[in-house]
Design an enzyme around this catalytic site. Structure first.
Site, PDB file in Angstrom:
ATOM      1  N   ILE A 127       0.865  -1.179   0.000  1.00 56.91           N
ATOM      2  CA  ILE A 127       0.000   0.000   0.000  1.00 56.91           C
ATOM      3  C   ILE A 127       0.902   1.229   0.000  1.00 56.91           C
ATOM      4  O   ILE A 127       1.816   1.323   0.831  1.00 56.91           O
ATOM      5  CB  ILE A 127      -0.892   0.019   1.263  1.00 56.91           C
ATOM      6  CG1 ILE A 127      -1.826  -1.186   1.266  1.00 56.91           C
ATOM      7  CG2 ILE A 127      -1.684   1.330   1.351  1.00 56.91           C
ATOM      8  CD1 ILE A 127      -2.520  -1.404   2.589  1.00 56.91           C
ATOM      9  N   HIS A 128       0.710   2.109  -0.934  1.00 52.76           N
ATOM     10  CA  HIS A 128       1.581   3.280  -1.007  1.00 52.76           C
ATOM     11  C   HIS A 128       0.850   4.409  -1.704  1.00 52.76           C
ATOM     12  O   HIS A 128       0.204   4.179  -2.725  1.00 52.76           O
ATOM     13  CB  HIS A 128       2.868   2.914  -1.780  1.00 52.76           C
ATOM     14  CG  HIS A 128       3.987   3.866  -1.529  1.00 52.76           C
ATOM     15  ND1 HIS A 128       4.105   5.045  -2.225  1.00 52.76           N
ATOM     16  CD2 HIS A 128       5.021   3.827  -0.671  1.00 52.76           C
ATOM     17  CE1 HIS A 128       5.190   5.689  -1.793  1.00 52.76           C
ATOM     18  NE2 HIS A 128       5.749   4.971  -0.845  1.00 52.76           N
ATOM     19  N   PRO A 129       0.935   5.613  -1.181  1.00 51.49           N
ATOM     20  CA  PRO A 129       0.247   6.725  -1.867  1.00 51.49           C
ATOM     21  C   PRO A 129       0.952   7.064  -3.176  1.00 51.49           C
ATOM     22  O   PRO A 129       2.176   6.950  -3.264  1.00 51.49           O
ATOM     23  CB  PRO A 129       0.354   7.878  -0.873  1.00 51.49           C
ATOM     24  CG  PRO A 129       1.552   7.558  -0.028  1.00 51.49           C
ATOM     25  CD  PRO A 129       1.647   6.058   0.013  1.00 51.49           C
ATOM     26  N   THR A 130       0.180   7.458  -4.180  1.00 51.23           N
ATOM     27  CA  THR A 130       0.803   7.799  -5.466  1.00 51.23           C
ATOM     28  C   THR A 130       1.083   9.294  -5.529  1.00 51.23           C
ATOM     29  O   THR A 130       0.559  10.065  -4.765  1.00 51.23           O
ATOM     30  CB  THR A 130      -0.103   7.419  -6.639  1.00 51.23           C
ATOM     31  OG1 THR A 130      -1.419   7.879  -6.355  1.00 51.23           O
ATOM     32  CG2 THR A 130      -0.113   5.918  -6.826  1.00 51.23           C
TER      33      THR A 130
END
Lengths: 79, 309
Positions: A76-79
């Site tokens: 999970i990682h913010p773009t």
């Protein structure tokens, strides 16, 4: 965005046993570790089988002591 | 306190993200922090929380008696009020939850040791010490040193051996040690204080075993905690303690005396507030709840814990 010297470190370690690499311990360091550990705590409490559902990798630069399940989980990682 | 320090770190990072007003973004440069005002707000908040507990208790019909309690037998307690008045209370069930206290070296062992404060004194500080020494290698020492350093104190962490957080996985202590060096925190390894000179509230000179001296404004001992089992009448009730002074309980928080249970730091296992709360809830369910709770207990296996470094 931040020069390397300004970045707080992140480090993750899984302690696994047996050929099936059952997770029996998790040690993590870095931003958000308190909240992450609350989820991991449930996983370890449940015997580790559930851990792959709860893996969240906070930052691509983190050091992960890998395990197949962890690799197979999409981060999970913010773009 | 940790959130205040964390906010300081976010402010420091702000310049790297283009917030022009935050001009000095290096790990050793700290935004200014109004400790005195923050302390007032923090204390008021804690007072408010105490008030919420108080009103919950009165709503539940629980009588709150303020004073110093000593067991006088397996089912009786004597409470001495602040005015010296004594009150005897009898109960079928007594739960001991008096907690523990931070230990300090004796004056015989380290002359001047009493010039230092503990984690309790840390919360009484009404200003940020300019220079501070924190003695200890456990999580309380690391947390206090981290907060003070981040908020702008010249901070020295004095440890007896070469590493801190030695009861945790080495990954944590080692990674943190590297980072703390970059943040300007001074870690003194193999460090043993032999004598403290100065006067309370004034500058203190720490004399170390290697002959060096260290000048600080505040000295904080964070070298361990002990259960508050002295002078609470355990001998009168016949409650057993171990060699460390912790009350011995079984997995149901039960002491050797059937009418007496113990929860929290006083029983020496997993010294964490949420553990004490969880154990207390299960204990009250077991003792006073419906039949389905009669075997309720807290599992002490695999309790997660976090160091707020």
């Amino acid at each position: 965005m931040m020069p390397d010297g300004h970045k707080e470190p992140t480090a993750y370690k899984l302690v696994v046993v047996g050929p099936e690499e059952k997770v029996v311990g998790i040690h993590i360091l870095g931003m958000g570790s308190d909240e992450v550990m609350q989820g991991f705590g449930v996983a370890v409490k449940m015997g580790g089988e559930f851990v792959r559902l709860l893996v969240r990798i906070m930052d691509l630069s983190c050091l992960v002591a890998t395990k197949k399940d962890l690799d197979d989980t999409v981060a999970i990682h913010p773009t | 306190m940790w959130h205040a320090a964390d906010t300081s770190e976010r402010l420091r990072a702000a310049a790297d993200y283009g917030f022009a007003s935050a001009t000095s973004a290096t790990p050793t440069n700290k935004p200014t922090f109004d400790w005195a005002n923050f302390k007032l707000k923090r204390d008021a908040y804690i007072k408010k929380l105490n008030g919420i507990y108080d009103s919950n208790w009165s709503r539940e019909g629980i009588e709150h008696i303020h004073g110093y309690a000593r067991l006088t037998g397996p089912k009786s307690v004597e409470v001495t009020g602040a005015d010296g008045s004594k009150k005897e209370i009898e109960a079928d069930q007594i739960c001991i939850a008096v907690g523990g206290y931070p230990i300090t070296p004796s004056e015989e062992k380290i002359p001047g040791a009493s010039l230092g404060i503990t984690s309790d004194g840390f919360f009484d500080l009404d200003h940020l010490p300019k220079r501070v020494a924190v003695v200890g290698a456990g999580y309380i020492a690391v947390e206090l040193a981290g907060i003070l350093n981040t908020l702008g104190s010249e901070t020295h962490l004095l440890i007896r051996h070469d590493k801190f957080l030695r009861t945790f996985d080495p990954l944590l202590g080692d990674t943190l040690a590297d980072w703390m060096g970059q943040t300007g925190l001074n870690v003194h390894k193999q460090s043993h204080i032999q004598k403290v000179e100065g006067k309370s509230g004034g500058p203190l000179t720490l004399h170390l075993a290697d002959g060096k001296t260290l000048e600080v404004d505040t000295l904080i001992w964070a070298i361990g905690r002990r259960a508050s089992t002295e002078d609470i009448g355990l001998d009168k009730a016949g409650v057993n303690i171990n060699e460390k002074g912790d009350i011995i309980v079984d997995e149901y928080q039960q002491t050797n005396v059937p009418s007496i249970t113990a929860i929290g730091d006083v029983q020496g296992k997993a010294l964490l507030t949420p553990v004490a709360i969880a154990a207390g809830r299960r204990l009250s369910n077991r003792l006073f709840g419906p039949p389905e709770f009669k075997h309720e207990k807290l599992s002490y296996e695999n309790i997660p814990t976090v160091v707020f470094s």
